[in-house]
Design an enzyme around this catalytic site. Structure first.
Site, PDB file in Angstrom:
ATOM      1  N   GLY A  36       4.766  43.718  39.382  1.00  0.00           N
ATOM      2  CA  GLY A  36       3.700  44.644  39.078  1.00  0.00           C
ATOM      3  C   GLY A  36       2.853  45.012  40.269  1.00  0.00           C
ATOM      4  N   HIS A  42       7.913  50.022  45.746  1.00  0.00           N
ATOM      5  CA  HIS A  42       8.542  49.804  44.442  1.00  0.00           C
ATOM      6  C   HIS A  42       9.081  51.115  43.863  1.00  0.00           C
ATOM      7  CE1 HIS A  42       5.476  46.404  44.366  1.00  0.00           C
ATOM      8  NE2 HIS A  42       6.615  45.773  44.259  1.00  0.00           N
ATOM      9  N   LYS A 184      12.071  44.109  52.701  1.00  0.00           N
ATOM     10  CA  LYS A 184      10.904  43.418  53.261  1.00  0.00           C
ATOM     11  C   LYS A 184      11.010  41.934  52.963  1.00  0.00           C
ATOM     12  CE  LYS A 184       6.788  43.488  51.384  1.00  0.00           C
ATOM     13  NZ  LYS A 184       6.407  42.044  51.312  1.00  0.00           N
ATOM     14  N   GLN A 188      14.988  36.816  50.462  1.00  0.00           N
ATOM     15  CA  GLN A 188      15.212  36.958  49.027  1.00  0.00           C
ATOM     16  C   GLN A 188      16.421  37.839  48.754  1.00  0.00           C
ATOM     17  OE1 GLN A 188      12.000  37.766  45.891  1.00  0.00           O
ATOM     18  NE2 GLN A 188      12.782  39.812  46.301  1.00  0.00           N
TER      19      GLN A 188
END
Length: 317
Positions: A36, A42, A184, A188
């Site tokens: 969020g 995003h 970024k 991950q």
């Protein structure tokens, strides 16, 4: 053009039924996992997903599993109504369907306990980490054992098991064909790609280039916590990374010299270094001399805000 409000699904079984209904109609599904407080980075992932699939699910869920008990996940910024408005604008300006998956708690197994975790909608309830003593009873974790150890894994030892586990849960609930991740969070992205390969998920993992502000600062939901002075000082991160890449492309292959230059630039701007590492793009193992594709990864603190950034260098010697 009429604004189309995204459908919001909060129940995981309802989400799974929706996905299977779409698939029965021959539609492909994209997934953009988020916590969020959406920014342009995003939204660029959402737009890209819409070009790669018929329908896109944007998950909005502040995952307690990636926060240790000493980290206060309740301070993570949230603006659910603002997120819906931004997604509505994206949906209205292009083609494709956007659905928001905003579960209340993906670690609640109806075992009678009363503690709650926030899914990012700003609802009530005490926000806790599910790894706390007396937590919600979740015992099963996904580990990508080698890739999780370095870089951010050194200072955040439970972070990547939480990431891998929640992404696995989202994959099992949404059942996407493609999933989008921003580079970024380079470690991950690589970790999720390896997990998908190793566990034979039939999902394409797409890594998208870092979205930056006009002045070069990598977009992050945490940037809102920077003071105006800290934000200006934080520009030393992207500036030093760009300088290091330029030096490498001009023939400087010594990683120690490149790292020293980056550290000097950031510390000179009053940043506190967590790490500066130059690693292989695939294995994330440190290198001493640049001989093939590497990525320079930086994590640093400005005030109380921890920022990460990176830059890929694709030179061969």
């Amino acid at each position: 053009m009429e604004t189309r409000e995204p459908e919001v699904i909060r129940d995981k079984e309802a989400m799974r039924r929706w996905s299977r209904s779409m698939r029965s109609q021959g539609k492909t599904i994209g997934l953009v996992p988020t916590m969020g407080f959406l920014h342009e980075g995003h939204l660029s992932l959402v737009r890209q997903s819409l070009t790669l699939s018929h329908v896109t699910v944007v998950s909005i869920y502040v995952n307690p599993g990636q926060f240790s008990p000493t980290e206060d996940l309740s301070t993570y910024p949230s603006d659910f109504s603002g997120d819906l408005a931004k997604l509505s604008a994206v949906s209205s300006s292009g083609s494709g369907v956007i659905v928001v998956f905003n579960p209340r708690n993906l670690y609640d197994y109806d075992d009678g306990r009363k503690k709650e975790t926030s899914g990012g909608d700003g609802g009530g309830g005490k926000v806790v980490s599910c790894v706390e003593e007396g937590g919600l009873g979740h015992e099963t974790w996904v580990r990508v054992e080698r890739l999780e150890k370095g870089l951010c894994g050194k200072s955040r030892p439970v972070f990547f098991r939480g990431v891998a586990t929640i992404v696995t849960k989202l994959f099992n609930i949404v059942e996407p064909d493609v999933a989008m991740f921003g580079k970024k969070d380079y470690q991950q992205w690589r970790l999720i790609k390896r997990m998908v390969r190793d566990l034979d998920f039939g999902i394409e993992i797409v890594g998208s280039d870092i979205a930056r502000e006009k002045d070069g600062l990598a977009m992050s939901s945490r940037n809102v916590h920077l003071s105006s002075e800290e934000r200006q000082r934080a520009l030393s991160i992207s500036r030093s990374l760009a300088m290091a890449k330029a030096y490498a492309e001009q023939g400087q292959t010594s990683c120690s010299k490149l790292k020293d230059m980056i550290i000097s630039e950031i510390v000179g701007a009053a940043g506190k270094i967590d790490y500066v590492e130059i690693v292989d793009q695939e294995t994330l193992e440190g290198v001493e001399e640049i001989k093939s594709g590497v990525v320079i990864c930086v994590a640093t603190w400005f005030g109380s805000v921890r920022l990460i950034d990176n830059i890929e260098i694709n030179v061969t010697v």
